[in-house]
Scaffold this motif. Structure first.
Motif, PDB file in Angstrom:
ATOM      1  N   LEU A 193      -3.741   4.832   7.838  1.00 54.08           N
ATOM      2  CA  LEU A 193      -2.396   5.015   8.386  1.00 54.08           C
ATOM      3  C   LEU A 193      -1.469   5.630   7.343  1.00 54.08           C
ATOM      4  N   ILE A 194      -1.505   5.109   6.125  1.00 52.86           N
ATOM      5  CA  ILE A 194      -0.616   5.599   5.072  1.00 52.86           C
ATOM      6  C   ILE A 194      -1.000   7.018   4.649  1.00 52.86           C
ATOM      7  N   ASN A 195      -2.302   7.281   4.519  1.00 55.28           N
ATOM      8  CA  ASN A 195      -2.731   8.629   4.152  1.00 55.28           C
ATOM      9  C   ASN A 195      -2.348   9.638   5.223  1.00 55.28           C
ATOM     10  N   ARG A 231       1.433  10.251   4.988  1.00 55.74           N
ATOM     11  CA  ARG A 231       1.789  11.094   3.840  1.00 55.74           C
ATOM     12  C   ARG A 231       1.386  12.543   4.050  1.00 55.74           C
ATOM     13  N   ALA A 232       0.334  12.777   4.843  1.00 60.72           N
ATOM     14  CA  ALA A 232      -0.157  14.140   5.061  1.00 60.72           C
ATOM     15  C   ALA A 232       0.616  14.874   6.147  1.00 60.72           C
ATOM     16  N   ARG A 233       1.478  14.187   6.868  1.00 61.01           N
ATOM     17  CA  ARG A 233       2.258  14.850   7.922  1.00 61.01           C
ATOM     18  C   ARG A 233       3.162  15.923   7.327  1.00 61.01           C
ATOM     19  N   ALA A 255      -4.909   9.081  11.940  1.00 57.39           N
ATOM     20  CA  ALA A 255      -5.582   7.836  11.571  1.00 57.39           C
ATOM     21  C   ALA A 255      -6.606   7.433  12.634  1.00 57.39           C
ATOM     22  N   VAL A 256      -6.270   7.617  13.910  1.00 59.87           N
ATOM     23  CA  VAL A 256      -7.211   7.304  14.988  1.00 59.87           C
ATOM     24  C   VAL A 256      -8.364   8.303  14.980  1.00 59.87           C
ATOM     25  N   ARG A 311       0.818  -1.206   0.000  1.00 66.83           N
ATOM     26  CA  ARG A 311       0.000   0.000   0.000  1.00 66.83           C
ATOM     27  C   ARG A 311       0.856   1.263   0.000  1.00 66.83           C
ATOM     28  N   SER A 312       2.122   1.147   0.399  1.00 67.66           N
ATOM     29  CA  SER A 312       3.019   2.305   0.443  1.00 67.66           C
ATOM     30  C   SER A 312       3.697   2.567  -0.893  1.00 67.66           C
TER      31      SER A 312
END
Length: 160
Positions: free
Chosen positions: A105-107, A110-112, A138-139, A29-30
């Motif tokens: 989690l991945i989104n 990436r948005a950090r 994500a949480v 997914r990454s």
């Protein structure tokens, strides 16, 4: 839903380093532009950082705990009745729970912001650490989805 019957679940080969299908899903997914080796390097870097920062000695247990904090229990699905579309809360199946958790989690990673993190692996590690503490984007996404399901609880009798 497919008209040709149920779709077959494809089983994924475990990754080479940790022998875990969850890590393999995280790597797949990454991916960016089909570059699997660079995605592997970044995910393995994130897991090494997670191993150093978390209190647990096994990084896979820490990863599972972080994903458990992200996985949604219920979600809303649209159902058309008459001319109106209702958001009906439904429980989430196990495979979809993992899929949504990894996607969110991945989104979120990436948005950090790029200010303090230099690589995707560092961002992913930071998001995993915050998910271990039940914090992070994500949480928050999981809480938002479950809050939406709670708000539409009145339509739960329309579930199919």
């Amino acid at each position: 839903m497919s008209r040709k019957g149920q779709t077959k679940i494809r089983h994924l080969e475990p990754d080479t380093l940790y022998q875990s299908p969850v890590v393999a899903k995280l790597i797949n997914r990454s991916l960016r532009d089909g570059k699997k080796t660079s995605a592997q390097k970044q995910v393995y870097l994130a897991l090494e950082i997670l191993k150093k920062e978390s209190k647990s000695e096994d990084v896979l247990i820490s990863l599972e705990q972080a994903l458990d904090n992200i996985k949604p229990k219920v979600e809303v699905r649209p159902k058309r009745i008459g001319g109106a579309v209702y958001q009906v809360p439904t429980p989430v199946r196990g495979a979809r729970q993992y899929s949504l958790a990894i996607r969110w989690l991945i989104n979120a990673a990436r948005a950090r912001a790029n200010k303090q993190y230099h690589t995707y692996g560092e961002k992913l590690a930071a998001e995993l650490l915050s998910a271990l503490n039940s914090e992070g984007a994500a949480v928050t996404k999981r809480a938002e989805v479950e809050r939406m399901a709670e708000a539409n609880k009145a339509f739960s009798h329309m579930r199919w």
